[in-house]
Design a protein around this motif. Structure first.
Motif, PDB file in Angstrom:
ATOM      1  N   SER A  11       0.844  -1.196   0.000  1.00  0.00           N
ATOM      2  CA  SER A  11       0.000   0.000   0.000  1.00  0.00           C
ATOM      3  C   SER A  11       0.879   1.246   0.000  1.00  0.00           C
ATOM      4  CB  SER A  11      -0.915   0.003   1.225  1.00  0.00           C
ATOM      5  OG  SER A  11      -0.148   0.163   2.409  1.00  0.00           O
ATOM      6  N   ALA A  12       0.265   2.396  -0.226  1.00  0.00           N
ATOM      7  CA  ALA A  12       1.018   3.651  -0.279  1.00  0.00           C
ATOM      8  C   ALA A  12       1.674   3.986   1.055  1.00  0.00           C
ATOM      9  CB  ALA A  12       0.097   4.794  -0.712  1.00  0.00           C
ATOM     10  N   ASP A  13       1.126   3.468   2.160  1.00  0.00           N
ATOM     11  CA  ASP A  13       1.735   3.723   3.469  1.00  0.00           C
ATOM     12  C   ASP A  13       2.609   2.565   3.938  1.00  0.00           C
ATOM     13  OD1 ASP A  13      -0.513   2.123   3.783  1.00  0.00           O
ATOM     14  OD2 ASP A  13      -1.114   2.996   5.694  1.00  0.00           O
ATOM     15  N   GLY A  14       3.037   1.712   3.010  1.00  0.00           N
ATOM     16  CA  GLY A  14       4.064   0.724   3.314  1.00  0.00           C
ATOM     17  C   GLY A  14       3.593  -0.597   3.853  1.00  0.00           C
ATOM     18  N   PRO A  20      -7.381  -8.434   0.914  1.00  0.00           N
ATOM     19  CA  PRO A  20      -8.073  -8.541  -0.377  1.00  0.00           C
ATOM     20  C   PRO A  20      -8.933  -7.329  -0.703  1.00  0.00           C
ATOM     21  CG  PRO A  20      -8.198 -10.613   0.806  1.00  0.00           C
ATOM     22  CD  PRO A  20      -7.606  -9.624   1.762  1.00  0.00           C
ATOM     23  N   ASP A  21      -9.463  -6.649   0.322  1.00  0.00           N
ATOM     24  CA  ASP A  21     -10.346  -5.508   0.079  1.00  0.00           C
ATOM     25  C   ASP A  21      -9.623  -4.366  -0.622  1.00  0.00           C
ATOM     26  OD1 ASP A  21     -12.503  -6.806   1.170  1.00  0.00           O
ATOM     27  OD2 ASP A  21     -12.325  -5.852   3.140  1.00  0.00           O
ATOM     28  N   TRP A  22      -8.310  -4.185  -0.342  1.00  0.00           N
ATOM     29  CA  TRP A  22      -7.601  -3.109  -1.042  1.00  0.00           C
ATOM     30  C   TRP A  22      -6.708  -3.617  -2.165  1.00  0.00           C
ATOM     31  CZ3 TRP A  22      -2.372  -3.546  -0.976  1.00  0.00           C
ATOM     32  CH2 TRP A  22      -1.705  -3.980   0.169  1.00  0.00           C
ATOM     33  N   HIS A  23      -6.500  -4.922  -2.240  1.00  0.00           N
ATOM     34  CA  HIS A  23      -5.620  -5.448  -3.288  1.00  0.00           C
ATOM     35  C   HIS A  23      -6.371  -5.774  -4.583  1.00  0.00           C
ATOM     36  CE1 HIS A  23      -2.809  -7.800  -5.544  1.00  0.00           C
ATOM     37  NE2 HIS A  23      -3.442  -8.935  -5.300  1.00  0.00           N
ATOM     38  N   PHE A  24      -7.392  -6.628  -4.501  1.00  0.00           N
ATOM     39  CA  PHE A  24      -7.998  -7.148  -5.722  1.00  0.00           C
ATOM     40  C   PHE A  24      -8.684  -6.096  -6.593  1.00  0.00           C
ATOM     41  CE2 PHE A  24      -7.701 -11.308  -3.456  1.00  0.00           C
ATOM     42  CZ  PHE A  24      -6.874 -11.916  -4.395  1.00  0.00           C
ATOM     43  N   ALA A 134      20.708  -8.593   6.144  1.00  0.00           N
ATOM     44  CA  ALA A 134      21.944  -9.309   5.844  1.00  0.00           C
ATOM     45  C   ALA A 134      22.594  -8.844   4.535  1.00  0.00           C
ATOM     46  CB  ALA A 134      21.667 -10.812   5.773  1.00  0.00           C
ATOM     47  N   GLY A 135      21.942  -7.906   3.824  1.00  0.00           N
ATOM     48  CA  GLY A 135      22.494  -7.404   2.569  1.00  0.00           C
ATOM     49  C   GLY A 135      22.417  -8.398   1.429  1.00  0.00           C
ATOM     50  N   LEU A 136      21.416  -9.277   1.435  1.00  0.00           N
ATOM     51  CA  LEU A 136      21.332 -10.333   0.437  1.00  0.00           C
ATOM     52  C   LEU A 136      20.225 -10.130  -0.588  1.00  0.00           C
ATOM     53  CD1 LEU A 136      22.008 -13.413   2.750  1.00  0.00           C
ATOM     54  CD2 LEU A 136      23.501 -12.539   0.938  1.00  0.00           C
ATOM     55  N   VAL A 137      19.452  -9.050  -0.490  1.00  0.00           N
ATOM     56  CA  VAL A 137      18.404  -8.780  -1.472  1.00  0.00           C
ATOM     57  C   VAL A 137      18.980  -7.907  -2.586  1.00  0.00           C
ATOM     58  CG1 VAL A 137      16.163  -7.681  -1.877  1.00  0.00           C
ATOM     59  CG2 VAL A 137      16.565  -8.970   0.232  1.00  0.00           C
ATOM     60  N   ASP A 138      18.839  -8.364  -3.819  1.00  0.00           N
ATOM     61  CA  ASP A 138      19.378  -7.629  -4.968  1.00  0.00           C
ATOM     62  C   ASP A 138      18.358  -6.675  -5.577  1.00  0.00           C
ATOM     63  OD1 ASP A 138      22.091  -8.949  -5.316  1.00  0.00           O
ATOM     64  OD2 ASP A 138      20.776 -10.695  -5.364  1.00  0.00           O
ATOM     65  N   GLU A 139      17.078  -7.014  -5.492  1.00  0.00           N
ATOM     66  CA  GLU A 139      16.035  -6.137  -6.035  1.00  0.00           C
ATOM     67  C   GLU A 139      14.792  -6.226  -5.164  1.00  0.00           C
ATOM     68  OE1 GLU A 139      14.941  -6.864 -10.079  1.00  0.00           O
ATOM     69  OE2 GLU A 139      16.866  -6.204 -10.896  1.00  0.00           O
ATOM     70  N   LEU A 140      14.136  -5.087  -4.987  1.00  0.00           N
ATOM     71  CA  LEU A 140      12.792  -5.012  -4.421  1.00  0.00           C
ATOM     72  C   LEU A 140      11.860  -4.598  -5.544  1.00  0.00           C
ATOM     73  CD1 LEU A 140      13.288  -3.086  -1.054  1.00  0.00           C
ATOM     74  CD2 LEU A 140      12.442  -5.423  -1.275  1.00  0.00           C
ATOM     75  N   ARG A 141      10.922  -5.456  -5.885  1.00  0.00           N
ATOM     76  CA  ARG A 141       9.952  -5.146  -6.938  1.00  0.00           C
ATOM     77  C   ARG A 141       8.598  -4.920  -6.268  1.00  0.00           C
ATOM     78  NH1 ARG A 141      11.221  -8.287 -12.533  1.00  0.00           N
ATOM     79  NH2 ARG A 141      13.469  -7.890 -12.586  1.00  0.00           N
ATOM     80  N   LEU A 142       8.212  -3.668  -6.182  1.00  0.00           N
ATOM     81  CA  LEU A 142       7.024  -3.296  -5.434  1.00  0.00           C
ATOM     82  C   LEU A 142       5.907  -2.859  -6.372  1.00  0.00           C
ATOM     83  CD1 LEU A 142       8.677  -1.205  -2.555  1.00  0.00           C
ATOM     84  CD2 LEU A 142       8.316  -3.686  -2.692  1.00  0.00           C
ATOM     85  N   LEU A 143       4.708  -3.359  -6.119  1.00  0.00           N
ATOM     86  CA  LEU A 143       3.513  -2.895  -6.807  1.00  0.00           C
ATOM     87  C   LEU A 143       2.732  -2.069  -5.793  1.00  0.00           C
ATOM     88  CD1 LEU A 143       2.820  -6.178  -8.722  1.00  0.00           C
ATOM     89  CD2 LEU A 143       3.186  -3.963  -9.805  1.00  0.00           C
ATOM     90  N   VAL A 144       2.922  -0.753  -5.872  1.00  0.00           N
ATOM     91  CA  VAL A 144       2.405   0.167  -4.859  1.00  0.00           C
ATOM     92  C   VAL A 144       0.977   0.559  -5.221  1.00  0.00           C
ATOM     93  CG1 VAL A 144       2.805   2.301  -3.589  1.00  0.00           C
ATOM     94  CG2 VAL A 144       4.759   1.036  -4.545  1.00  0.00           C
ATOM     95  N   HIS A 145       0.026   0.163  -4.387  1.00  0.00           N
ATOM     96  CA  HIS A 145      -1.389   0.448  -4.614  1.00  0.00           C
ATOM     97  C   HIS A 145      -1.711   1.869  -4.129  1.00  0.00           C
ATOM     98  CE1 HIS A 145      -1.116  -3.837  -4.969  1.00  0.00           C
ATOM     99  NE2 HIS A 145      -2.416  -4.044  -5.043  1.00  0.00           N
TER     100      HIS A 145
END
Length: 204
Positions: A11-14, A20-24, A134-145
């Motif tokens: 969501s826009a506030d993280g 489901p009410d705000w996602h679908f 731990a510094g092991l994430v290479d990408e964050l792919r976010l779908l911001v509603h």
């Protein structure tokens, strides 16, 4: 090295704990395409116990039903699934295994495995939080509603050290959903007010 990619509806506030009410209401062909692209990056799914139970409770039946989503359900069934759990599990979904030992060490070993193309973490907030630390994430792919959920678990937990990110791609869907792909980056140089005060708008 295989990339570790986190993909999350947020969501826009993280808030990354889906309601489901705000996602679908915002799920459309564009979001479906984005999800497909994310899954096509990887040949290993890394998921927490809660996410695994949710997936395993739905997708095998959808594959068996042969409906419109059966193709994606088969893709999920065929892919290697590595599950993070503190307790032993008995798996009913094919190609599932429990992670062996310490999470960061196990993920570092997966990243170094020449036979692995990529590692995708769908949802699984606690797993993402541990691997970010731990510094092991290479990408964050976010779908911001375009909604402030106002309740639910947030992606970024409290901590002493900021996570600095650079934007590698953005896309705005007709629904107002913003697709943002971030990669970790070094912190910018220290800057105080004296260094930016000449950029402050002049008064009238």
């Amino acid at each position: 090295m295989a990339k570790v990619i986190s993909t999350l509806f947020i969501s826009a506030d993280g808030v990354a704990e889906i309601d489901p009410d705000w996602h679908f209401p915002y799920f459309d062909d564009n979001m479906g395409r984005a999800v497909t692209e994310d899954y096509d990056t990887s040949d290993v799914l890394l998921i927490g116990r809660v996410t695994y139970d949710s997936f395993a409770g739905a997708w095998p039946d959808r594959e068996a039903a042969g409906g419109e989503d059966a193709g994606f359900a088969k893709q999920l069934g065929d892919v290697r699934k590595v599950v993070v759990s503190r307790q032993p599990l008995e798996f009913s979904w094919r190609n599932s295994e429990i992670i062996d030992g310490d999470l960061p060490a196990a993920v570092a070993a997966l990243k170094a495995d020449a036979g692995i193309k990529g590692i995708l973490i769908p949802g699984s907030i606690s797993v993402v939080q541990q691997l970010l630390a731990a510094g092991l994430v290479d990408e964050l792919r976010l779908l911001v509603h375009p909604v402030a959920a106002r309740k639910g678990r947030r992606l970024f937990d409290d901590g002493d050290t900021p996570y600095h990110l650079r934007v590698t791609a953005t896309e705005v869907f007709p629904t107002g959903v913003l697709r943002v792909i971030y990669a970790p980056t070094d912190a910018p140089g220290a800057v105080g007010y004296d260094e930016v005060k000449d950029q402050v708008p002049a008064g009238n």
